[in-house]
Design an enzyme around this catalytic site. Sequence first.
Site, PDB file in Angstrom:
ATOM      1  N   ILE A 108      -8.644   1.027 -17.033  1.00 16.80           N
ATOM      2  CA  ILE A 108     -10.048   0.651 -17.007  1.00 16.80           C
ATOM      3  C   ILE A 108     -10.109  -0.686 -16.736  1.00 16.80           C
ATOM      4  CG2 ILE A 108     -10.594   2.413 -18.829  1.00 16.80           C
ATOM      5  CD1 ILE A 108     -10.787  -0.156 -20.742  1.00 16.80           C
ATOM      6  N   ASP A 109      -8.946  -1.457 -16.120  1.00 14.91           N
ATOM      7  CA  ASP A 109      -9.295  -2.886 -15.673  1.00 14.91           C
ATOM      8  C   ASP A 109     -10.428  -3.119 -14.653  1.00 14.91           C
ATOM      9  OD1 ASP A 109      -7.185  -1.609 -14.457  1.00 14.91           O
ATOM     10  OD2 ASP A 109      -5.812  -2.954 -14.251  1.00 14.91           O
ATOM     11  N   LEU A 110     -10.681  -2.129 -13.803  1.00 14.11           N
ATOM     12  CA  LEU A 110     -11.396  -2.294 -12.615  1.00 14.11           C
ATOM     13  C   LEU A 110     -12.988  -2.425 -13.363  1.00 14.11           C
ATOM     14  CD1 LEU A 110     -10.338   0.286  -9.974  1.00 14.11           C
ATOM     15  CD2 LEU A 110      -9.835  -2.219 -10.046  1.00 14.11           C
ATOM     16  N   LYS A 169     -20.297  19.018 -15.938  1.00 16.59           N
ATOM     17  CA  LYS A 169     -19.799  18.083 -17.122  1.00 16.59           C
ATOM     18  C   LYS A 169     -19.843  16.631 -16.548  1.00 16.59           C
ATOM     19  CE  LYS A 169     -15.389  17.649 -18.225  1.00 16.59           C
ATOM     20  NZ  LYS A 169     -14.572  16.578 -18.426  1.00 16.59           N
ATOM     21  N   CYS A 219      -7.667  13.541 -21.261  1.00 15.02           N
ATOM     22  CA  CYS A 219      -6.631  14.194 -20.581  1.00 15.02           C
ATOM     23  C   CYS A 219      -5.577  12.861 -20.237  1.00 15.02           C
ATOM     24  CB  CYS A 219      -7.185  14.326 -18.856  1.00 15.02           C
ATOM     25  SG  CYS A 219      -7.942  15.923 -18.917  1.00 15.02           S
ATOM     26  N   ARG A 277      -4.592   5.738 -15.464  1.00 14.21           N
ATOM     27  CA  ARG A 277      -6.330   5.748 -15.264  1.00 14.21           C
ATOM     28  C   ARG A 277      -6.517   4.269 -16.002  1.00 14.21           C
ATOM     29  NH1 ARG A 277      -9.347  11.266 -16.319  1.00 14.21           N
ATOM     30  NH2 ARG A 277      -8.194  12.492 -14.852  1.00 14.21           N
TER      31      ARG A 277
END
Length: 418
Positions: free
Chosen positions: A123-125, A22, A116, A121
């Site tokens: 997402i700034d990167l 997946k 999840c 987690r």
Amino acid sequence: MTYLEIEGTNHLSGNVAISGAKNAALPLIVSSILVKNEVKINNVPNVADIKTLISLLENLGAKVNFQNNNALLNTNTLNQTIAKYDIVRKMRASILTLGPLLARFGHCEVSLPGGCAIGQRPIDLHLLALEKMGANIQIKQGYVVASGNLKGNEILFDKITVTGSENIIMAAALAKGKTKLLNVAKEPEVVQLCEVLKDAGLEIKGIGTDELEIYGTDGELLEFKEFSVIPDRIEAGTYLCAGAITNSKITLDKVNATHLSAVLAKLHQMGFETLITEDSITLLPAKEIKPVEIMTSEHPGFPTDMQAQFMALALKANGTSIIDERLFENRFMHVSELLRMGADIKLNGHIATIVGGKELNAADVMATDLRASSALILAALAAKGTSKVHRIYHLDRGYENLEEKFKGLGVKITRLEE
């Protein structure tokens, strides 16, 4: 709501075929946004996350035909660059559309993701990397609004990020000039994405290392060849743990053992032996199941997605095991449910101490996320009596034909309505 009823068992036997990964299929499907021809992808698992992503692409205007684990994708008909909340909220991986949409169209809006409930987690990167490539990024009303023509640059990821690496690799493919990525994720799923892009003619150096050089096409779309998704190493690891927790001999087919080195090493430390061929792994019972110490880390280290399953397995070990979860906070949500079955587990921050060798008893338990739910199934296999695992929609996100595969190994497992 559906739930699974699982009868505890002393013994499994037989073969189980491993599905396509997946976590490899998701970025590969998204990468069709970078392509001018119709793309055929084989060995795509028929799980909820894949269906969510396909509906997102269709919502953007793509034509998709998905049947018999084969996906035909045509993104020439894309007429939308807004990835809407209704779909994105179901799955974090939807953020993978950000880089490719921006690279192809010069603008896009992607809802902040769901999926999840494990830790933050952030997402700034992803966003910082796109800004370094010249993107203008704003957060408006729950959406990432991005615009600009992307140009190659040198980008250092402060932390190793799998989806961040994949997003920027895809963005760099159509950017102008050379992009150098440092501290890139080396997971097999990231490697396959790079290999598929290279097969499509993209110049990309350093595949499989933590430094990549990508020479963008300056907006020229790629042409993909037909390919197959790699086997799911986490599904494979889960079934290995099912064999181990019942101390049984089972064989996994359609699997790549080289992707499972860290998992196999820990099984060997616990007393199990394995017979390995090019595409199969046979697990042999242990004379004694020994305790283990595990610290999760990025590939090629021990995968965080196998932590919960090994915690369940450690309950059968003769002694005390330690699991140190280094990648995500809040990834011990399965512990409270395992305690309901009689487990002896103590938590101290990101470290779990598991005292094995105590009898587990069947119970009603509730899944909290994808991998935690598989740990509950494993514990149910080892418990005395019949357990019920609720909220199994988490399992359906990532495990294909789960009941059929377990039944093939001799498990009494039934899906029922509440």
